[in-house]
Design an enzyme around this catalytic site. Structure first.
Site, PDB file in Angstrom:
ATOM      1  N   SER A 183       0.834  -1.194   0.000  1.00  0.00           N
ATOM      2  CA  SER A 183       0.000   0.000   0.000  1.00  0.00           C
ATOM      3  C   SER A 183       0.879   1.259   0.000  1.00  0.00           C
ATOM      4  CB  SER A 183      -0.968  -0.041   1.177  1.00  0.00           C
ATOM      5  OG  SER A 183      -2.002   0.895   1.014  1.00  0.00           O
ATOM      6  N   ASP A 290      -9.682  -4.935  -5.033  1.00  0.00           N
ATOM      7  CA  ASP A 290      -9.101  -3.697  -4.517  1.00  0.00           C
ATOM      8  C   ASP A 290      -9.505  -2.526  -5.414  1.00  0.00           C
ATOM      9  OD1 ASP A 290      -7.494  -1.769  -3.323  1.00  0.00           O
ATOM     10  OD2 ASP A 290      -5.625  -2.890  -3.583  1.00  0.00           O
ATOM     11  N   HIS A 320      -8.004  -5.183  -0.573  1.00  0.00           N
ATOM     12  CA  HIS A 320      -6.788  -4.485  -0.153  1.00  0.00           C
ATOM     13  C   HIS A 320      -6.321  -4.984   1.213  1.00  0.00           C
ATOM     14  CE1 HIS A 320      -4.035  -1.104  -0.689  1.00  0.00           C
ATOM     15  NE2 HIS A 320      -4.149  -0.884   0.609  1.00  0.00           N
TER      16      HIS A 320
END
Length: 348
Positions: A183, A290, A320
């Protein structure tokens, strides 16, 4: 004794737990429910969504973890994961945690579990970096901390047996260096790599960069992608579009929009291709559910389009940060797949 002493030192001060009935900071101007509140007076409150754990918390078998200070001035530290009794020198992986640049810690229990597992399964030394957070420290603070970490590692490697870090430094094969993250940490890994590549940091020993591992890299842009607009997110999704926008408002330089190159590396076309050319071999891990899926796919196509080697892996049916949240049986299956993919990439 040493690991216990170190565990007591590295308590992350950034989790300002709210006290019931005590709030003198006025109006909340930004909030991601359950994670962070920013008040008009500048006070930042991070809620204890995930517990911090000491380095000697229960680990994957045959892995030792300790915390190390890198820069006391900026309170920059990292957690080292070292597989026990290696047969020879091991690949070395520098890892940046996620959290939208605004939350997260190398001491979070989910990263402690994930990275000790990765060190054991892939047979590598992992250095998990606890970089500074926004909005107190907006970008490029996280990137600066990443660069400083790599330069510190280089200094320790050159010292070798005279370094107080020799207990793990001398187990590392620095010609097999990987820079990784998930991320916002994957965004950081990308930007640290391109900055150091432009400075020629990997052109001389002992550090030789072999690859980037970008897990669900946190990129954005002013124009919405289809997955950002239409991807149906479960109630417990780790990243919704509104939260992503808030993270960017809190972390980018003031007055910058989401087409800033730190957010959108493809915003300026050919000009940014020069930056992409600085990348080594890249592995990009994408989650099918995601909101970042389309941006991640576009990034992979851009890297491949300039002739760089990119390995793209799509994880079906998960969202995610599934690899650290693992809140379903399917997530557990996909985590095992990811570990196998990471091991193969690191040891190829």
């Amino acid at each position: 004794m040493r690991s216990q002493r170190m565990a007591a030192v590295f308590v992350d001060p950034r989790l300002n737990q709210p006290q019931a009935g005590k709030n003198n900071h006025g109006v909340v101007i930004e909030e991601i429910e359950g994670l962070i509140r920013v008040y008009k007076d500048g006070h930042v409150e991070r809620l204890p969504a995930i517990p911090n754990v000491p380095c000697n918390e229960a680990l994957e078998a045959r892995v030792t973890a300790r915390d190390v200070f890198i820069d006391k001035y900026s309170n920059l530290w990292a957690r080292v994961y070292l597989p026990s009794s290696p047969a020879g020198k091991l690949p070395f992986l520098v890892y940046f945690h996620g959290g939208g640049f605004c939350i997260g810690s190398a001491a979070w229990s989910c990263y402690h579990e994930f990275l000790s597992n990765l060190a054991a399964k892939a047979g590598c030394v992992v250095l998990s970096v606890n970089y500074r957070l926004a909005p107190e420290h907006r970008l490029p603070a996280a990137y600066d901390d990443g660069v400083n970490t790599l330069m510190w590692v280089k200094q320790q490697a050159l010292k070798g047996y005279s370094s107080e870090q020799k207990w793990w430094i001398n187990q590392c094969n620095f010609s097999s260096l990987f820079i990784a993250g998930d991320s916002a940490g994957a965004n950081t890994a990308y930007n640290v790599t391109t900055r150091l590549g432009s400075d020629g940091a990997f052109d001389s020993k002992p550090l030789s960069l072999r690859g980037n591992i970008l897990i669900q890299p946190f990129f954005g842009g002013e124009t919405r992608t289809a997955s950002e607009k239409h991807m149906i997110q479960p109630a417990n999704s780790a990243l919704k579009l509104s939260a992503a926008d808030t993270y960017w408002r809190l972390s980018l330089p003031l007055e910058a929009n989401r087409d800033h190159p730190w957010c959108n590396p493809l915003a300026h076309g050919a000009a940014k291709s020069q930056e992409l050319k600085l990348l080594p071999s890249v592995m990009v891990c994408i989650s099918e559910m995601d909101i970042l899926k389309d941006r991640n796919v576009e990034f992979c196509k851009a890297v491949a389009g300039i002739g760089k080697k990119v390995e793209t892996v799509m994880y079906k049916g998960v969202g995610h940060a599934f690899q650290i949240l693992h809140n379903s049986q399917l997530s557990q299956i996909r985590i095992q797949e990811m570990m196998a993919h990471l091991k193969a990439f690191i040891n190829q």
